[in-house]
Design a protein around this motif. Sequence first.
Motif, PDB file in Angstrom:
ATOM      1  N   ASP A  29       0.686  -1.140   0.052  1.00  0.00           N
ATOM      2  CA  ASP A  29      -0.080   0.094  -0.033  1.00  0.00           C
ATOM      3  C   ASP A  29       0.851   1.282  -0.132  1.00  0.00           C
ATOM      4  O   ASP A  29       0.542   2.052  -0.818  1.00  0.00           O
ATOM      5  CB  ASP A  29      -0.998   0.021   1.231  1.00  0.00           C
ATOM      6  CG  ASP A  29      -1.803  -1.282   1.248  1.00  0.00           C
ATOM      7  OD1 ASP A  29      -2.426  -1.448   0.255  1.00  0.00           O
ATOM      8  OD2 ASP A  29      -2.106  -1.663   2.306  1.00  0.00           O
ATOM      9  N   GLU A  33       1.195   4.447  -2.799  1.00  0.00           N
ATOM     10  CA  GLU A  33       1.216   5.662  -2.593  1.00  0.00           C
ATOM     11  C   GLU A  33       2.484   6.437  -3.002  1.00  0.00           C
ATOM     12  O   GLU A  33       2.452   7.622  -3.356  1.00  0.00           O
ATOM     13  CB  GLU A  33       0.862   5.998  -1.005  1.00  0.00           C
ATOM     14  CG  GLU A  33      -0.632   5.387  -0.774  1.00  0.00           C
ATOM     15  CD  GLU A  33      -1.523   6.346  -1.309  1.00  0.00           C
ATOM     16  OE1 GLU A  33      -1.274   7.536  -1.398  1.00  0.00           O
ATOM     17  OE2 GLU A  33      -2.497   5.843  -1.616  1.00  0.00           O
ATOM     18  N   ASN A  63       5.428  14.250   3.624  1.00  0.00           N
ATOM     19  CA  ASN A  63       5.235  12.853   2.827  1.00  0.00           C
ATOM     20  C   ASN A  63       4.477  12.006   3.369  1.00  0.00           C
ATOM     21  O   ASN A  63       3.433  11.356   2.846  1.00  0.00           O
ATOM     22  CB  ASN A  63       6.338  12.724   1.974  1.00  0.00           C
ATOM     23  CG  ASN A  63       6.895  13.722   0.838  1.00  0.00           C
ATOM     24  OD1 ASN A  63       6.042  13.654  -0.053  1.00  0.00           O
ATOM     25  ND2 ASN A  63       7.845  14.316   1.031  1.00  0.00           N
ATOM     26  N   LYS A  66       1.098  13.257   4.459  1.00  0.00           N
ATOM     27  CA  LYS A  66       0.166  13.332   3.050  1.00  0.00           C
ATOM     28  C   LYS A  66      -0.403  12.217   2.778  1.00  0.00           C
ATOM     29  O   LYS A  66      -1.512  11.963   2.184  1.00  0.00           O
ATOM     30  CB  LYS A  66       1.214  14.098   1.673  1.00  0.00           C
ATOM     31  CG  LYS A  66       0.172  14.089   0.724  1.00  0.00           C
ATOM     32  CD  LYS A  66       1.141  14.681  -0.406  1.00  0.00           C
ATOM     33  CE  LYS A  66       2.181  15.731  -0.469  1.00  0.00           C
ATOM     34  NZ  LYS A  66       2.941  16.174  -1.199  1.00  0.00           N
ATOM     35  N   ILE A  67       0.477  10.997   2.811  1.00  0.00           N
ATOM     36  CA  ILE A  67      -0.144   9.627   2.495  1.00  0.00           C
ATOM     37  C   ILE A  67      -1.229   9.268   3.471  1.00  0.00           C
ATOM     38  O   ILE A  67      -2.328   8.589   3.359  1.00  0.00           O
ATOM     39  CB  ILE A  67       1.038   8.767   2.589  1.00  0.00           C
ATOM     40  CG1 ILE A  67       2.035   8.858   1.389  1.00  0.00           C
ATOM     41  CG2 ILE A  67       0.425   7.217   2.621  1.00  0.00           C
ATOM     42  CD1 ILE A  67       3.172   8.145   1.380  1.00  0.00           C
ATOM     43  N   GLU A  68      -0.959   9.635   4.912  1.00  0.00           N
ATOM     44  CA  GLU A  68      -1.874   9.088   5.772  1.00  0.00           C
ATOM     45  C   GLU A  68      -3.291   9.812   5.646  1.00  0.00           C
ATOM     46  O   GLU A  68      -4.205   9.450   5.802  1.00  0.00           O
ATOM     47  CB  GLU A  68      -1.176   9.404   7.245  1.00  0.00           C
ATOM     48  CG  GLU A  68      -2.204   9.138   8.147  1.00  0.00           C
ATOM     49  CD  GLU A  68      -1.559   9.226   9.706  1.00  0.00           C
ATOM     50  OE1 GLU A  68      -2.337   9.346  10.805  1.00  0.00           O
ATOM     51  OE2 GLU A  68      -0.339   9.349   9.869  1.00  0.00           O
ATOM     52  N   GLN A  69      -3.107  11.183   5.189  1.00  0.00           N
ATOM     53  CA  GLN A  69      -4.345  12.156   5.067  1.00  0.00           C
ATOM     54  C   GLN A  69      -5.250  11.521   3.772  1.00  0.00           C
ATOM     55  O   GLN A  69      -6.446  11.255   4.011  1.00  0.00           O
ATOM     56  CB  GLN A  69      -4.058  13.456   4.627  1.00  0.00           C
ATOM     57  CG  GLN A  69      -3.691  14.253   5.975  1.00  0.00           C
ATOM     58  CD  GLN A  69      -3.051  15.576   5.591  1.00  0.00           C
ATOM     59  OE1 GLN A  69      -2.657  15.837   4.542  1.00  0.00           O
ATOM     60  NE2 GLN A  69      -3.217  16.344   6.701  1.00  0.00           N
ATOM     61  N   ASN A  70      -4.456  10.806   2.742  1.00  0.00           N
ATOM     62  CA  ASN A  70      -5.000  10.099   1.654  1.00  0.00           C
ATOM     63  C   ASN A  70      -5.548   8.820   2.077  1.00  0.00           C
ATOM     64  O   ASN A  70      -6.804   8.710   1.775  1.00  0.00           O
ATOM     65  CB  ASN A  70      -4.040   9.904   0.375  1.00  0.00           C
ATOM     66  CG  ASN A  70      -3.534  11.063  -0.143  1.00  0.00           C
ATOM     67  OD1 ASN A  70      -4.122  12.025  -0.358  1.00  0.00           O
ATOM     68  ND2 ASN A  70      -2.434  10.628  -0.745  1.00  0.00           N
ATOM     69  N   TRP A  71      -5.001   7.997   3.190  1.00  0.00           N
ATOM     70  CA  TRP A  71      -5.878   7.021   3.583  1.00  0.00           C
ATOM     71  C   TRP A  71      -6.751   7.266   4.445  1.00  0.00           C
ATOM     72  O   TRP A  71      -7.982   6.529   4.370  1.00  0.00           O
ATOM     73  CB  TRP A  71      -4.747   6.134   4.214  1.00  0.00           C
ATOM     74  CG  TRP A  71      -3.714   5.411   3.537  1.00  0.00           C
ATOM     75  CD1 TRP A  71      -3.615   5.264   1.991  1.00  0.00           C
ATOM     76  CD2 TRP A  71      -2.208   4.881   3.826  1.00  0.00           C
ATOM     77  NE1 TRP A  71      -2.574   4.409   1.891  1.00  0.00           N
ATOM     78  CE2 TRP A  71      -1.837   4.342   2.755  1.00  0.00           C
ATOM     79  CE3 TRP A  71      -1.805   4.895   5.129  1.00  0.00           C
ATOM     80  CZ2 TRP A  71      -0.618   3.702   2.940  1.00  0.00           C
ATOM     81  CZ3 TRP A  71      -0.561   4.436   5.164  1.00  0.00           C
ATOM     82  CH2 TRP A  71       0.273   3.685   4.107  1.00  0.00           C
ATOM     83  N   ASN A  73      -8.955   9.712   4.324  1.00  0.00           N
ATOM     84  CA  ASN A  73      -9.979  10.714   3.314  1.00  0.00           C
ATOM     85  C   ASN A  73     -10.564   9.486   2.266  1.00  0.00           C
ATOM     86  O   ASN A  73     -11.670   9.809   1.725  1.00  0.00           O
ATOM     87  CB  ASN A  73      -9.282  11.523   2.647  1.00  0.00           C
ATOM     88  CG  ASN A  73      -9.205  12.867   3.634  1.00  0.00           C
ATOM     89  OD1 ASN A  73      -9.756  12.952   4.745  1.00  0.00           O
ATOM     90  ND2 ASN A  73      -8.334  13.634   3.352  1.00  0.00           N
ATOM     91  N   ASN A  74      -9.725   8.405   2.021  1.00  0.00           N
ATOM     92  CA  ASN A  74     -10.273   7.366   1.304  1.00  0.00           C
ATOM     93  C   ASN A  74     -10.788   6.203   1.884  1.00  0.00           C
ATOM     94  O   ASN A  74     -10.209   5.005   1.677  1.00  0.00           O
ATOM     95  CB  ASN A  74      -9.414   7.143   0.207  1.00  0.00           C
ATOM     96  CG  ASN A  74      -9.089   8.529  -0.686  1.00  0.00           C
ATOM     97  OD1 ASN A  74     -10.018   8.919  -1.114  1.00  0.00           O
ATOM     98  ND2 ASN A  74      -7.886   8.785  -1.073  1.00  0.00           N
TER      99      ASN A  74
END
Length: 109
Positions: A29, A33, A63, A66-71, A73-74
């Motif tokens: 995962d 990302e 960075n 940013k990845i954690e926020q993507n996870w 939010n999705n």
Amino acid sequence: MSKLSQREEKELMSFIKDWLKSHGYTQKDLANELNLKSSRTFEIIQKVKEFYKKGGIFNIVKNLIKIEQNWLNNIPTNSQGINETHPYNQLDIDSLVNQIKEDSRKKNI
């Protein structure tokens, strides 16, 4: 920027391993990302080093956030995927191999 020391690399990978587990994600995962072709530890650490060269620890953290926020939010609609844990991933195996090597060196001394 100077290079990461081996100790810093080891601590970062340990942190990343714990971070992934706490969110229920795997190296694959994370590699996705990071737009990496491989999820091997070597490839991930190379990307982390690249972040470090471009802005130090701050850039690495930026960075990862940013990845954690993507996870976050999705969030997948399939809750089973979130709770699914794999007993071993590449980081676990690498960690075990390193421990075996270290133990072997200690025995030979």
